[in-house]
Scaffold this motif. Structure first.
Motif, PDB file in Angstrom:
ATOM      1  N   CYS A  33       0.852  -1.188   0.000  1.00 43.50           N
ATOM      2  CA  CYS A  33       0.000   0.000   0.000  1.00 43.50           C
ATOM      3  C   CYS A  33       0.885   1.235   0.000  1.00 43.50           C
ATOM      4  O   CYS A  33       1.711   1.413   0.894  1.00 43.50           O
ATOM      5  N   VAL A  67      -5.475   3.621   1.021  1.00 48.04           N
ATOM      6  CA  VAL A  67      -6.534   2.823   1.626  1.00 48.04           C
ATOM      7  C   VAL A  67      -7.618   3.792   2.075  1.00 48.04           C
ATOM      8  O   VAL A  67      -7.331   4.870   2.590  1.00 48.04           O
ATOM      9  N   ASP A  68      -8.860   3.414   1.865  1.00 47.61           N
ATOM     10  CA  ASP A  68      -9.983   4.244   2.262  1.00 47.61           C
ATOM     11  C   ASP A  68      -9.856   4.600   3.744  1.00 47.61           C
ATOM     12  O   ASP A  68      -9.670   3.711   4.589  1.00 47.61           O
ATOM     13  N   VAL A 117     -11.976   5.533   6.020  1.00 49.36           N
ATOM     14  CA  VAL A 117     -12.991   4.950   6.909  1.00 49.36           C
ATOM     15  C   VAL A 117     -12.644   3.495   7.190  1.00 49.36           C
ATOM     16  O   VAL A 117     -12.659   3.047   8.341  1.00 49.36           O
ATOM     17  N   ARG A 118     -12.309   2.758   6.141  1.00 51.13           N
ATOM     18  CA  ARG A 118     -11.919   1.352   6.326  1.00 51.13           C
ATOM     19  C   ARG A 118     -10.703   1.259   7.249  1.00 51.13           C
ATOM     20  O   ARG A 118     -10.645   0.429   8.149  1.00 51.13           O
ATOM     21  N   ASN A 135     -11.672   1.839  10.836  1.00 50.83           N
ATOM     22  CA  ASN A 135     -12.365   0.667  11.384  1.00 50.83           C
ATOM     23  C   ASN A 135     -11.391  -0.462  11.693  1.00 50.83           C
ATOM     24  O   ASN A 135     -11.484  -1.109  12.746  1.00 50.83           O
ATOM     25  N   ASP A 157     -19.713  -4.242   7.146  1.00 50.92           N
ATOM     26  CA  ASP A 157     -19.205  -3.438   6.037  1.00 50.92           C
ATOM     27  C   ASP A 157     -18.246  -2.399   6.603  1.00 50.92           C
ATOM     28  O   ASP A 157     -18.673  -1.380   7.147  1.00 50.92           O
ATOM     29  N   LEU A 158     -16.951  -2.658   6.495  1.00 48.59           N
ATOM     30  CA  LEU A 158     -15.938  -1.777   7.070  1.00 48.59           C
ATOM     31  C   LEU A 158     -15.680  -0.550   6.203  1.00 48.59           C
ATOM     32  O   LEU A 158     -14.901   0.320   6.590  1.00 48.59           O
ATOM     33  N   ALA A 159     -16.345  -0.444   5.063  1.00 44.86           N
ATOM     34  CA  ALA A 159     -16.221   0.754   4.235  1.00 44.86           C
ATOM     35  C   ALA A 159     -17.106   1.880   4.767  1.00 44.86           C
ATOM     36  O   ALA A 159     -17.012   3.004   4.307  1.00 44.86           O
ATOM     37  N   ARG A 160     -17.949   1.549   5.749  1.00 43.40           N
ATOM     38  CA  ARG A 160     -18.817   2.540   6.385  1.00 43.40           C
ATOM     39  C   ARG A 160     -18.432   2.636   7.854  1.00 43.40           C
ATOM     40  O   ARG A 160     -17.988   1.643   8.447  1.00 43.40           O
ATOM     41  N   THR A 218     -24.664  -0.412  12.831  1.00 45.48           N
ATOM     42  CA  THR A 218     -23.952  -1.180  11.805  1.00 45.48           C
ATOM     43  C   THR A 218     -24.467  -2.605  11.784  1.00 45.48           C
ATOM     44  O   THR A 218     -24.617  -3.242  12.835  1.00 45.48           O
TER      45      THR A 218
END
Length: 122
Positions: free
Chosen positions: A3, A37-38, A40-41, A44, A105-108, A114
């Protein structure tokens, strides 16, 4: 997987990534370079990493009860509170999320609502 923001892959990094790719291919593994890397993800995953230590693991009975209450996607805190004080139960839920036995959903952002379920339910 490496990454690195793609705009920061210089010649030296590219050479290292090429060697890593060859080593992975020799072992029969896949390899790729991903950009940012996103956030939010990442937040989390960092949160859940705090619950990776075995001290957060539950007794077999509690783990099985958690797996049962999350047999279908259900709100995090609502379902956890069915098994007792959410403050006491949530560390076990977060440990099972880290371990991959439960999924979300770790993208949120992780919130009280959740949806969480058993990993095989997804």
């Amino acid at each position: 997987m490496d990454c690195r923001p793609l705009d920061r892959v210089d010649e030296r990094s590219a050479a290292k990534f090429a060697v890593t790719r060859l080593a992975c291919e020799a072992a029969g593994w896949g390899y790729r370079v991903v950009g940012m890397v996103d956030p939010v993800r990442m937040a989390n995953v960092r949160w859940l990493a705090g619950y990776r230590h075995p001290r957060h693991a539950t007794t077999a009975g509690m783990a099985e009860r958690l797996m049962a209450v999350f047999s279908v996607p259900s709100p995090l805190v609502g379902q956890a509170s069915l098994l007792g004080n959410p403050i006491a139960v949530l560390s076990a839920v977060f440990h099972l999320l880290w371990a991959g036995r439960l999924r979300a959903d770790l993208a949120r952002p992780l919130t009280d609502t959740t949806l969480v379920s058993r990993a095989e339910a997804w």
